[in-house]
Design a protein around this motif. Sequence first.
Motif, PDB file in Angstrom:
ATOM      1  N   PRO A 129      22.271  54.672  51.925  1.00 40.36           N
ATOM      2  CA  PRO A 129      23.621  54.136  51.455  1.00 40.36           C
ATOM      3  C   PRO A 129      24.609  54.011  51.945  1.00 40.36           C
ATOM      4  O   PRO A 129      24.981  53.117  50.932  1.00 40.36           O
ATOM      5  CB  PRO A 129      22.245  54.364  49.894  1.00 40.36           C
ATOM      6  CG  PRO A 129      22.092  56.146  50.241  1.00 40.36           C
ATOM      7  CD  PRO A 129      21.652  56.336  52.183  1.00 40.36           C
TER       8      PRO A 129
ATOM      9  N   GLU B  61      28.260  53.448  53.231  1.00 34.00           N
ATOM     10  CA  GLU B  61      29.368  52.388  53.942  1.00 34.00           C
ATOM     11  C   GLU B  61      29.574  53.028  54.753  1.00 34.00           C
ATOM     12  O   GLU B  61      30.711  53.507  53.003  1.00 34.00           O
ATOM     13  CB  GLU B  61      29.006  51.304  53.529  1.00 34.00           C
ATOM     14  CG  GLU B  61      28.016  50.148  52.386  1.00 34.00           C
ATOM     15  CD  GLU B  61      29.001  48.938  51.796  1.00 34.00           C
ATOM     16  OE1 GLU B  61      29.977  49.342  51.672  1.00 34.00           O
ATOM     17  OE2 GLU B  61      27.813  48.538  50.546  1.00 34.00           O
TER      18      GLU B  61
ATOM     19  N   HIS C  66      23.507  47.689  54.270  1.00 36.20           N
ATOM     20  CA  HIS C  66      24.383  47.526  53.297  1.00 36.20           C
ATOM     21  C   HIS C  66      24.724  45.335  52.988  1.00 36.20           C
ATOM     22  O   HIS C  66      24.996  45.028  52.308  1.00 36.20           O
ATOM     23  CB  HIS C  66      25.833  47.349  53.140  1.00 36.20           C
ATOM     24  CG  HIS C  66      26.613  47.754  54.369  1.00 36.20           C
ATOM     25  ND1 HIS C  66      25.925  47.491  56.081  1.00 36.20           N
ATOM     26  CD2 HIS C  66      27.500  46.123  54.980  1.00 36.20           C
ATOM     27  CE1 HIS C  66      26.724  47.123  56.887  1.00 36.20           C
ATOM     28  NE2 HIS C  66      27.313  46.304  56.437  1.00 36.20           N
TER      29      HIS C  66
ATOM     30  N   ARG D 120      32.123  47.310  57.969  1.00 33.44           N
ATOM     31  CA  ARG D 120      31.101  48.461  58.078  1.00 33.44           C
ATOM     32  C   ARG D 120      30.514  48.966  58.275  1.00 33.44           C
ATOM     33  O   ARG D 120      29.991  47.633  60.089  1.00 33.44           O
ATOM     34  CB  ARG D 120      30.769  47.510  56.453  1.00 33.44           C
ATOM     35  CG  ARG D 120      31.957  47.483  55.471  1.00 33.44           C
ATOM     36  CD  ARG D 120      30.822  47.212  53.723  1.00 33.44           C
ATOM     37  NE  ARG D 120      31.591  46.904  52.741  1.00 33.44           N
ATOM     38  CZ  ARG D 120      32.237  46.274  52.630  1.00 33.44           C
ATOM     39  NH1 ARG D 120      31.935  45.120  52.922  1.00 33.44           N
ATOM     40  NH2 ARG D 120      33.006  45.487  51.749  1.00 33.44           N
TER      41      ARG D 120
ATOM     42  N   THR E 187      26.769  51.306  58.167  1.00 37.79           N
ATOM     43  CA  THR E 187      26.392  52.420  58.024  1.00 37.79           C
ATOM     44  C   THR E 187      25.289  53.356  59.036  1.00 37.79           C
ATOM     45  O   THR E 187      25.789  52.878  59.837  1.00 37.79           O
ATOM     46  CB  THR E 187      24.833  52.336  56.748  1.00 37.79           C
ATOM     47  OG1 THR E 187      24.127  51.443  57.422  1.00 37.79           O
ATOM     48  CG2 THR E 187      25.661  51.448  55.760  1.00 37.79           C
TER      49      THR E 187
END
Length: 358
Positions: free
Chosen positions: A119, A121, A288, A111, A113
């Motif tokens: 916020p 992901e 995250h 993952r 961002t």
Amino acid sequence: MEDQRRRTTGYDERDVRVRPNRRGSRPRTKDRPDHADAVPGRVLTIDRGRLTTLVHEGQDDEREVVAMRARELGRAGIAVGDRVGLVGDTSGAVDTLARIVRIEERSSVLRRTADDTDPVERVLVGNADQLLVVTAVADPAPVQRMVDRCLAAAYDGGLQPVLVLTKADLGDPAEALAAWAALDVPVLVVRRRVLDDGTRVLDGVDAVRERLTGHESVLVGPSGVGKSTLVNALVPGAGRATGTVNENTGRGRHTSSSAVALSLRDADGARIGWVVDTPGVRSFGLAHLTPERLLRAFSDLEPGTEGCPRGCTHDDAETTECALDAFVASGGAGDAGPARLDSLRRLLRSRSGEADSH
Ligand SMILES: Nc1nc2c(ncn2[C@@H]2O[C@H](COP(=O)(O)OP(=O)(O)OP(=O)(O)O)[C@@H](O)[C@H]2O)c(=O)[nH]1
Ligand SMILES: [Mg+2]
Ligand SMILES: [Zn+2]
């Protein structure tokens, strides 16, 4: 074989959830899920709504099938590397379009961002087990903070990180190697060599191939470090575009514009692994990521956090009463403890907007 097929195309939780909403028009036996006829495929690349998948129905039956997502998937995201179920025209013939009706549960998720305040992901790649963090000795110069952030993402996603230092022909790799020494991460070095007849070869590729064998790996790193060059050397015929350094600097342009999964094959053409080439990243958002998730990668230090105050961020000995310093000082994590704690703190701090230390 048949069993294997059943397992990959078989029952899936997501089907269970949508079932009550479906107006059953045709009878279905209880133990057979919807789309029992879906064929298994792997997502190779995504171009807006079009997904190219590799459908594998047997030893000699492997074909690329272009597909779109079925409406019943709802908002579930699909990523490169995902294992999916396809229905409709899965022949792979020109101008046909199959439908993806199912995403199998991922064994891992890489993952990021967009930035640290984002916020949302984004799943970069599904199901990979190795992350190759690619950095160049020069052109572009290494940015330790970027390396740290990629490592943090690997630990967070449960991928084994490997550092790849490219362009070792352009400078001395010693400084970068020293900076990584305490990380306990394998390091591979790659350099270009020009032969007498002008042919360019990439030294170090064999060691990379060995490292990739039996794995599903992802290459990440800034633009221009040589990810696609390395992939082309690993996968004959991959045909990934590679940029000139001028194109890559200053204008924020990336040579690769989308992630692509490629099969790594042995001399006989049998698949021995997967490698995903990704577009260069300028930042690797980690909004995250929590200290707890990162600490799982430092199991030698984890027991030392028992004495920490609640909610300890473990990232600073000065302003928190973090127990890790005393733990390490008393030999709790062995001789490597102090260096490991430095690494952990660097990764923890790499999550926040602090200035680069390197
Ligand atoms: N001197 C030298 N140049 C290299 C080496 N590896 C790659 N290059 C060059 O570096 C430039 C960028 O290589 P790419 O493979 O396009 O880099 P990339 O990481 O895929 O870049 P993006 O796709 O933009 O993320 C190209 O001109 C390559 O020829 C190396 O080991 N030594
Ligand atoms: Mg590239
Ligand atoms: Zn602490």
